[in-house]
Design a protein around this motif. Structure first.
Motif, mmCIF file in Angstrom:
data_model
loop_
_atom_site.group_PDB
_atom_site.id
_atom_site.type_symbol
_atom_site.label_atom_id
_atom_site.label_comp_id
_atom_site.label_asym_id
_atom_site.label_seq_id
_atom_site.Cartn_x
_atom_site.Cartn_y
_atom_site.Cartn_z
ATOM 1 N N VAL A 156 0.820 -1.217 0.000
ATOM 2 C CA VAL A 156 0.000 0.000 0.000
ATOM 3 C C VAL A 156 0.853 1.267 0.000
ATOM 4 O O VAL A 156 0.429 2.298 -0.516
ATOM 5 C CB VAL A 156 -0.984 0.008 1.198
ATOM 6 C CG1 VAL A 156 -1.986 -1.122 1.066
ATOM 7 C CG2 VAL A 156 -0.236 -0.081 2.526
ATOM 8 N N VAL A 157 2.059 1.194 0.578
ATOM 9 C CA VAL A 157 2.943 2.360 0.590
ATOM 10 C C VAL A 157 3.572 2.557 -0.775
ATOM 11 O O VAL A 157 3.566 3.650 -1.344
ATOM 12 C CB VAL A 157 4.024 2.212 1.678
ATOM 13 C CG1 VAL A 157 5.006 3.376 1.613
ATOM 14 C CG2 VAL A 157 3.387 2.132 3.060
ATOM 15 N N GLU A 158 4.122 1.482 -1.336
ATOM 16 C CA GLU A 158 4.793 1.572 -2.633
ATOM 17 C C GLU A 158 3.845 2.040 -3.730
ATOM 18 O O GLU A 158 4.216 2.834 -4.594
ATOM 19 C CB GLU A 158 5.377 0.209 -3.009
ATOM 20 C CG GLU A 158 6.072 0.192 -4.370
ATOM 21 C CD GLU A 158 6.586 -1.188 -4.744
ATOM 22 O OE1 GLU A 158 7.011 -1.363 -5.896
ATOM 23 O OE2 GLU A 158 6.563 -2.087 -3.880
ATOM 24 N N HIS A 159 2.601 1.550 -3.698
ATOM 25 C CA HIS A 159 1.641 1.900 -4.743
ATOM 26 C C HIS A 159 0.756 3.089 -4.373
ATOM 27 O O HIS A 159 -0.108 3.472 -5.163
ATOM 28 C CB HIS A 159 0.749 0.690 -5.054
ATOM 29 C CG HIS A 159 1.467 -0.425 -5.755
ATOM 30 N ND1 HIS A 159 2.088 -1.450 -5.067
ATOM 31 C CD2 HIS A 159 1.696 -0.663 -7.069
ATOM 32 C CE1 HIS A 159 2.634 -2.284 -5.937
ATOM 33 N NE2 HIS A 159 2.418 -1.833 -7.142
ATOM 34 N N GLY A 160 0.943 3.653 -3.199
ATOM 35 C CA GLY A 160 0.156 4.814 -2.807
ATOM 36 C C GLY A 160 -1.320 4.543 -2.714
ATOM 37 O O GLY A 160 -2.150 5.368 -3.123
ATOM 38 N N VAL A 161 -1.699 3.385 -2.159
ATOM 39 C CA VAL A 161 -3.097 2.981 -2.110
ATOM 40 C C VAL A 161 -3.849 3.765 -1.036
ATOM 41 O O VAL A 161 -3.396 3.857 0.112
ATOM 42 C CB VAL A 161 -3.206 1.467 -1.832
ATOM 43 C CG1 VAL A 161 -4.666 1.051 -1.648
ATOM 44 C CG2 VAL A 161 -2.562 0.670 -2.968
ATOM 45 N N ASP A 162 -4.992 4.327 -1.398
ATOM 46 C CA ASP A 162 -5.856 5.026 -0.447
ATOM 47 C C ASP A 162 -6.976 4.122 0.065
ATOM 48 O O ASP A 162 -7.336 4.165 1.241
ATOM 49 C CB ASP A 162 -6.479 6.269 -1.095
ATOM 50 C CG ASP A 162 -5.440 7.286 -1.516
ATOM 51 O OD1 ASP A 162 -4.634 7.683 -0.656
ATOM 52 O OD2 ASP A 162 -5.433 7.681 -2.698
#
Length: 305
Positions: free
Chosen positions: A134-140
Motif C-alpha cells: 500500500v505504501v509503494e503503490h500509494g493505495v488510499d
C-alpha cells in the motif's frame, strides 16, 4: 528544525507585542519565550527587540526580519490551508486497489453513480490479483477477496461469495452432465491458479459425511478468474466459478450448475484502508460508497443453485 521553532516564537512575539501574550498563544511560559528570543538573537548575532520591564519593541533589524518572516509564515499557512481543503472537501484523486475480477464484475458498475455524485473526485483504479504494497503503490482504498495478510490494515467486511461448479449449456449438451465425482475425469475441466500462491484451486465435494478433495486434470489452466469465467461461459468445459459472476449467467440460462455434491468454502470480501486516522474526506467518501454498494449486491453472498 530548531531554527523554525525559534522563528515561529519570534513572529508570534512580534505580532502580539508582548512575550506574555505570545506565550499564551504558543502554550508556553513567558520565560520560555524570552529564552527562545535570546537564543535566536545569539544565533543571528543581531538584537531583534528592545526590552523594558513593561514592553517590547522591534529593532530596525527586527522589523526587517519580521517582514520576511510574515511573508514566509503566510506561505506556509497557505500550504496548510490547501492541505486542509483537500482533506476536508470532496476534491482530488483516490487510488483504489482491487483484484481484476472484483473490479470488472462488482466495482466498475458502481463508479458512474459515484462520479456523478462527486464530480471533483478522480479515481485511479489499480487492478492487481495480489495484495499490493500500500505504501509503494500509494493505495488510499482497497478491496480484496479472502484473508487479509496484514493486520495493520483497517478492514471492514463488504460481503462474501462461494464458488459454483458450472458449465455452458452448449458444452453440457455435447459432453453430457456428470452425475458423480468420478465422471468428471471424462470431462474438460477449467482450472484456476491461486493469485498469491500459484497453486491450482482444488475442488471439494460432499460424499456421505465426508468432504472429498479432488485435483482434476485440467484441460485448461488459467492465472486469472476473469479468463476462467469467460472460457467456461463460452464452452471450454466445467469450472468452479465465483458465485457473484455465475449467478446472473445462471439466471439468464447462459450457464448451468453441475449438481454432483460440490461444496465450497465461503470467501469474505473486505474493503480496507491503510490507516485509521487522518483519512481525507474524498477517500472516506469512496470507501463508504463502495462498502454500501457491495453490501447491496444480491450476488455477493454464498449462492446455491
Amino acid at each position: 528544525m530548531d531554527h523554525l521553532r525559534l522563528i515561529v516564537t519570534f513572529a508570534r512575539a512580534a505580532e502580539a507585542g508582548s512575550f506574555s501574550k505570545a506565550a499564551r498563544t504558543l502554550g508556553v511560559t513567558p520565560q520560555a519565550v524570552s529564552a527562545q528570543i535570546r537564543q535566536l538573537e545569539q544565533q543571528v548575532g543581531v538584537r531583534l527587540f528592545y526590552r523594558t520591564t513593561r514592553s517590547i519593541n522591534l529593532t530596525e533589524e527586527g522589523r526587517a526580519f519580521h517582514e520576511r518572516c510574515r511573508v514566509g509564515m503566510e506561505t506556509i499557512q497557505g500550504g496548510l490551508d490547501v492541505l486542509r481543503d483537500r482533506t476536508e472537501q470532496m476534491v482530488g484523486t483516490v487510488r483504489l486497489a482491487l483484484p481484476y475480477a472484483i473490479s470488472y464484475e462488482l466495482v466498475a458498475p458502481l463508479m458512474g453513480r459515484f462520479l456523478d455524485r462527486y464530480p471533483q473526485i478522480r479515481v485511479d483504479m489499480l487492478t492487481l490479483n495480489q495484495l499490493p504494497d500500500v505504501v509503494e503503490h500509494g493505495v488510499d482504498v482497497g478491496i480484496i477477496g479472502g484473508e487479509l495478510p496484514s493486520s495493520s490494515l483497517v478492514a471492514r467486511k463488504a460481503g462474501a461469495f462461494n464458488h459454483v461448479l458450472c458449465a455452458s449449456p452448449a458444452y453440457l449438451d455435447e459432453w453430457g452432465v456428470p452425475d458423480h465425482v468420478d465422471a468428471l475425469r471424462g470431462h474438460r475441466c477449467v482450472l484456476l491458479r491461486h493469485p498469491r500462491t500459484g497453486r491450482l484451486w482444488p475442488w471439494t465435494f460432499q460424499s456421505g459425511g465426508d468432504i472429498v478433495t479432488l485435483n482434476p486434470e485440467g484441460a485448461l489452466s488459467v492465472q486469472d478468474a476473469e479468463s476462467q469465467h469467460r472460457a467456461v461461459l463460452h464452452g471450454a468445459g466445467i469450472g468452479q466459478i465465483a458465485s457473484y459472476y455465475a449467478a446472473p449467467h445462471i439466471r439468464a440460462g447462459r450457464l448451468r450448475p453441475v449438481s454432483i455434491g460440490y461444496v465450497s468454502r465461503q470467501v469474505d470480501v473486505h474493503l480496507y484502508l491503510p490507516q485509521r486516522d487522518h483519512i481525507p474526506l474524498r477517500c472516506r467518501a469512496l470507501a463508504d460508497y463502495l462498502l454500501a454498494g457491495l453490501k447491496r449486491n444480491p450476488d455477493l453472498v454464498p449462492a446455491t443453485f
